[in-house]
Design a protein around this motif. Structure first.
Motif: not given
Ligand code: OFO
Length: 171
Positions: A46-55
């Protein structure tokens, strides 16, 4: 060219998505060191996914002629009492993010920036999915209470969820 008001509202959301990524990373670390490897796998993802949302927001602002900006972040919570408490906080955080996305969408409507409004539809849909997934997990955790074998199975299920399906919020 993106308007400054919209650019700065998106930059605030970039900050929130970055914080989400760090919060879930912190929760994953707690789970990993407290006997919940499956929940840790789920939250690392989920942490990786949030970074994707940020990017995704970063690229959008830059592609529209604006400039994405990073801001200072406070450290996320690092200590949690129970797994239930972790997912209660996840739920609370996702509700907060949903409301921030709705506020951002309102900014685009006020500015008549329909292109950005259209872009934000992806986030609006994702928030519905995220809230629903997290609410299901929380219901299951609440159901087993403090039963150790029940918790063991939930942890295994979280691990399986990470492996079997695209993570919540994945494109
Ligand atoms: Fe970025 O969706 Fe969760 O917070």
């Amino acid at each position: 060219m993106i308007k400054k008001t919209v650019e700065s509202a998106i930059n605030e959301q970039i900050k929130r998505e970055e914080f989400s990524s760090r919060l879930y990373l912190s929760m994953a670390i707690w789970c990993e060191s407290n006997g919940f490897p499956g929940a840790a796998t789920f939250l690392y993802r989920q942490s990786d996914e949030e970074r994707m949302h940020q990017l995704k927001l970063v690229h959008y602002v830059n592609d529209r002629g604006g400039k994405a900006a990073l801001m200072s972040l406070s450290a996320p919570e690092a200590n949690f009492g129970t797994l239930k408490e972790v997912f209660e906080q996840v739920m609370e955080h996702e509700r907060y993010i949903t409301s921030s996305i709705n506020d951002l969408y309102e900014v685009t409507l006020n500015e008549k920036d329909y292109t950005t409004g259209n872009f934000l539809q992806w986030y609006i849909t994702e928030q519905i999915e995220e809230e629903s997934t997290m609410s299901t997990i929380l219901d299951k955790i609440s159901l087993v209470g403090s039963d150790k074998s029940g918790m063991f199975h939930i942890d295994k299920e979280l691990s399986a969820m990470s492996a079997a399906a695209p993570a919540v919020g994945a494109e």
